[in-house]
Scaffold this motif. Sequence first.
Motif, PDB file in Angstrom:
ATOM      1  N   LYS A  26      50.733  39.652 107.202  1.00 40.77           N
ATOM      2  CA  LYS A  26      51.978  39.012 106.742  1.00 40.77           C
ATOM      3  C   LYS A  26      52.549  39.689 105.510  1.00 40.77           C
ATOM      4  O   LYS A  26      53.742  39.588 105.241  1.00 40.77           O
ATOM      5  N   LYS A  62      52.189  48.057 112.486  1.00 43.69           N
ATOM      6  CA  LYS A  62      53.351  47.961 111.579  1.00 43.69           C
ATOM      7  C   LYS A  62      53.068  48.589 110.221  1.00 43.69           C
ATOM      8  O   LYS A  62      53.970  49.142 109.592  1.00 43.69           O
ATOM      9  N   ALA A  66      51.637  48.739 102.804  1.00 44.05           N
ATOM     10  CA  ALA A  66      52.968  48.946 102.215  1.00 44.05           C
ATOM     11  C   ALA A  66      52.914  49.034 100.697  1.00 44.05           C
ATOM     12  O   ALA A  66      53.918  48.810 100.024  1.00 44.05           O
ATOM     13  N   ALA A  68      50.582  48.854  96.721  1.00 42.26           N
ATOM     14  CA  ALA A  68      49.915  47.863  95.884  1.00 42.26           C
ATOM     15  C   ALA A  68      50.740  46.578  95.984  1.00 42.26           C
ATOM     16  O   ALA A  68      51.904  46.618  96.398  1.00 42.26           O
ATOM     17  N   ILE A  70      53.113  44.147  95.000  1.00 42.66           N
ATOM     18  CA  ILE A  70      54.193  44.118  94.005  1.00 42.66           C
ATOM     19  C   ILE A  70      54.266  42.753  93.327  1.00 42.66           C
ATOM     20  O   ILE A  70      54.544  42.644  92.131  1.00 42.66           O
ATOM     21  N   LYS A  71      53.963  41.709  94.108  1.00 45.48           N
ATOM     22  CA  LYS A  71      54.039  40.352  93.525  1.00 45.48           C
ATOM     23  C   LYS A  71      52.933  40.140  92.492  1.00 45.48           C
ATOM     24  O   LYS A  71      53.115  39.409  91.518  1.00 45.48           O
ATOM     25  N   GLY A 112      50.903  52.739  96.943  1.00 45.05           N
ATOM     26  CA  GLY A 112      49.445  52.691  96.946  1.00 45.05           C
ATOM     27  C   GLY A 112      48.851  52.869  98.336  1.00 45.05           C
ATOM     28  O   GLY A 112      47.709  53.319  98.470  1.00 45.05           O
ATOM     29  N   GLY A 143      50.374  55.371  90.728  1.00 38.23           N
ATOM     30  CA  GLY A 143      49.317  55.037  89.769  1.00 38.23           C
ATOM     31  C   GLY A 143      47.917  55.160  90.326  1.00 38.23           C
ATOM     32  O   GLY A 143      46.944  54.871  89.642  1.00 38.23           O
TER      33      GLY A 143
HETATM   34  C1  HXC Z   1      53.718  42.718  98.135  1.00 33.39           C
HETATM   35  C2  HXC Z   1      54.809  43.092 100.106  1.00 33.39           C
HETATM   36  C3  HXC Z   1      54.754  44.477  99.898  1.00 33.39           C
HETATM   37  C4  HXC Z   1      54.113  44.947  98.717  1.00 33.39           C
HETATM   38  C5  HXC Z   1      55.760  44.124 101.753  1.00 33.39           C
HETATM   39  N1  HXC Z   1      55.451  42.916 101.271  1.00 33.39           N
HETATM   40  N2  HXC Z   1      55.353  45.080 100.942  1.00 33.39           N
HETATM   41  N3  HXC Z   1      54.307  42.221  99.230  1.00 33.39           N
HETATM   42  N4  HXC Z   1      53.619  44.021  97.875  1.00 33.39           N
HETATM   43  N5  HXC Z   1      53.958  46.237  98.448  1.00 33.39           N
HETATM   44  C6  HXC Z   1      55.738  41.611 101.848  1.00 33.39           C
HETATM   45  C7  HXC Z   1      57.175  41.238 101.725  1.00 33.39           C
HETATM   46  O1  HXC Z   1      57.444  40.705 100.462  1.00 33.39           O
HETATM   47  C8  HXC Z   1      57.313  40.217 102.821  1.00 33.39           C
HETATM   48  O2  HXC Z   1      56.780  38.993 102.360  1.00 33.39           O
HETATM   49  C9  HXC Z   1      56.387  40.742 103.893  1.00 33.39           C
HETATM   50  O3  HXC Z   1      55.485  41.638 103.238  1.00 33.39           O
HETATM   51  C10 HXC Z   1      57.108  41.535 104.969  1.00 33.39           C
HETATM   52  O4  HXC Z   1      57.883  42.512 104.339  1.00 33.39           O
HETATM   53  P1  HXC Z   1      59.456  42.713 104.634  1.00 33.39           P
HETATM   54  O5  HXC Z   1      60.005  43.420 103.458  1.00 33.39           O
HETATM   55  O6  HXC Z   1      60.082  41.436 105.014  1.00 33.39           O
HETATM   56  O7  HXC Z   1      59.386  43.660 105.903  1.00 33.39           O
HETATM   57  P2  HXC Z   1      60.469  44.752 106.372  1.00 33.39           P
HETATM   58  O8  HXC Z   1      61.854  44.201 106.202  1.00 33.39           O
HETATM   59  O9  HXC Z   1      60.020  45.177 107.714  1.00 33.39           O
HETATM   60  O10 HXC Z   1      60.340  45.955 105.322  1.00 33.39           O
HETATM   61  C11 HXC Z   1      59.165  46.721 105.288  1.00 33.39           C
HETATM   62  C12 HXC Z   1      59.130  47.587 103.991  1.00 33.39           C
HETATM   63  C13 HXC Z   1      59.330  46.660 102.776  1.00 33.39           C
HETATM   64  C14 HXC Z   1      60.271  48.631 104.048  1.00 33.39           C
HETATM   65  C15 HXC Z   1      57.797  48.304 103.947  1.00 33.39           C
HETATM   66  O11 HXC Z   1      58.421  45.553 102.858  1.00 33.39           O
HETATM   67  C16 HXC Z   1      59.089  47.331 101.467  1.00 33.39           C
HETATM   68  O12 HXC Z   1      59.913  48.104 100.955  1.00 33.39           O
HETATM   69  N6  HXC Z   1      57.929  47.046 100.821  1.00 33.39           N
HETATM   70  C17 HXC Z   1      57.599  47.581  99.520  1.00 33.39           C
HETATM   71  C18 HXC Z   1      57.221  49.022  99.625  1.00 33.39           C
HETATM   72  C19 HXC Z   1      56.881  49.591  98.250  1.00 33.39           C
HETATM   73  O13 HXC Z   1      57.757  49.642  97.367  1.00 33.39           O
HETATM   74  N7  HXC Z   1      55.637  50.004  98.073  1.00 33.39           N
HETATM   75  C20 HXC Z   1      55.182  50.548  96.811  1.00 33.39           C
HETATM   76  C21 HXC Z   1      54.695  49.455  95.925  1.00 33.39           C
HETATM   77  S1  HXC Z   1      54.342  50.066  94.346  1.00 33.39           S
HETATM   78  P3  HXC Z   1      57.542  37.588 102.630  1.00 33.39           P
HETATM   79  O14 HXC Z   1      56.689  36.605 101.888  1.00 33.39           O
HETATM   80  O15 HXC Z   1      58.927  37.750 102.122  1.00 33.39           O
HETATM   81  O16 HXC Z   1      57.458  37.436 104.123  1.00 33.39           O
HETATM   82  C22 HXC Z   1      52.810  50.701  94.466  1.00 33.39           C
HETATM   83  C23 HXC Z   1      52.246  51.198  93.191  1.00 33.39           C
HETATM   84  C24 HXC Z   1      51.055  52.026  93.423  1.00 33.39           C
HETATM   85  O17 HXC Z   1      52.215  50.756  95.482  1.00 33.39           O
HETATM   86  C25 HXC Z   1      50.450  52.398  92.144  1.00 33.39           C
HETATM   87  C26 HXC Z   1      49.113  51.807  91.932  1.00 33.39           C
HETATM   88  C27 HXC Z   1      48.239  51.808  93.117  1.00 33.39           C
END
Ligand code: HXC
Length: 263
Positions: A26, A62, A66, A68, A70-71, A112, A143
């Motif tokens: 999810k 899927k 996606a 680390a 973010i929340k 991540g 990171g």
């Molecule tokens: C927390 C996440 C998440 C994440 C997705 N979700 N990615 N929650 N952290 N990284 C959650 C969404 O909030 C959502 O929750 C559910 O998963 C489904 O995601 P959607 O966005 O609704 O799906 P979709 O429209 O298909 O888009 C897919 C996506 C998008 C393009 C991958 O989710 C997205 O851009 N995610 C973030 C990608 C990202 O920026 N990753 C890097 C994070 S920074 P709800 O509750 O709304 O259903 C990082 C730092 C690393 O990783 C450095 C240290 C390790």
Amino acid sequence: SSAAYEHILISTPKPGVGLITLNRPKALNALSSPLFKELNDALTKYDEDEAIGAIVITGNGKAFAAGADIKEMAPLTFSAAYSNNFIAPWSHLANSVRKPVIAAVAGYALGGGCELALMCDVIYCTASATFGQPEIKLGVVPGAGGSQRLTRAVGKSKAMELILTGKNFSGREAGEWGVAAKVVEGDHQALLGEAIATAETIAGYSRVAVVAAKEVVNKSQELSLREGVEYERRLFHGLFGSEDQKIGMKAFAEKRKPEWTNK
Ligand code: HXC
């Protein structure tokens, strides 16, 4: 034990193969701290288990992951990140796991998630997988080693472009650039089959030789060529002290399959 895990699944799909499936579908397998704690625990157990010869980490169709979570990160402060050494547990895979780890990447491997794949020893992916380091869009930078490992994998110019723009790249590109060792045209199941087959091949070799092989290739990322070649030679010499060297070479001469003792 497996029952204790909430965010991952573990199984042994083939003899000698330890499979870890990231399982927060999810949240697109967002890599929260509790998930990583479980991942490290499972990795440690497989690494210590003599029956296991290679490990596969995967997600689902899927998402591999996606990023680390973010929340979890959003409210983090510098002092909390620094004093608790946020993300440091992620280094366990790259620094401490001695058995080979294959990442089987379908769907999103972002931030991540991309870094987790890059920490694995081998990446297999689907052609349609989506890799990227989008941290710049969140006001931060990679990171978990992404700026270092992606740069080593694709070179400075391409890594700069990817990390500065945050644009994604496909599984097909990952294959063309040498980030992925194999690009599978099929779906997650087909991909996982390929990754497990390779893990099974590796698990069929001497555990001692496999650990040594991983160690010497990794040294190429840390040492000068001269130091690395010398390191390799010392370890090569050392393997003549193993039973499996005698077993392997004797079996070749006798035209039969070796039966490894892992000693
Ligand atoms: C927390 C996440 C998440 C994440 C997705 N979700 N990615 N929650 N952290 N990284 C959650 C969404 O909030 C959502 O929750 C559910 O998963 C489904 O995601 P959607 O966005 O609704 O799906 P979709 O429209 O298909 O888009 C897919 C996506 C998008 C393009 C991958 O989710 C997205 O851009 N995610 C973030 C990608 C990202 O920026 N990753 C890097 C994070 S920074 P709800 O509750 O709304 O259903 C990082 C730092 C690393 O990783 C450095 C240290 C390790």
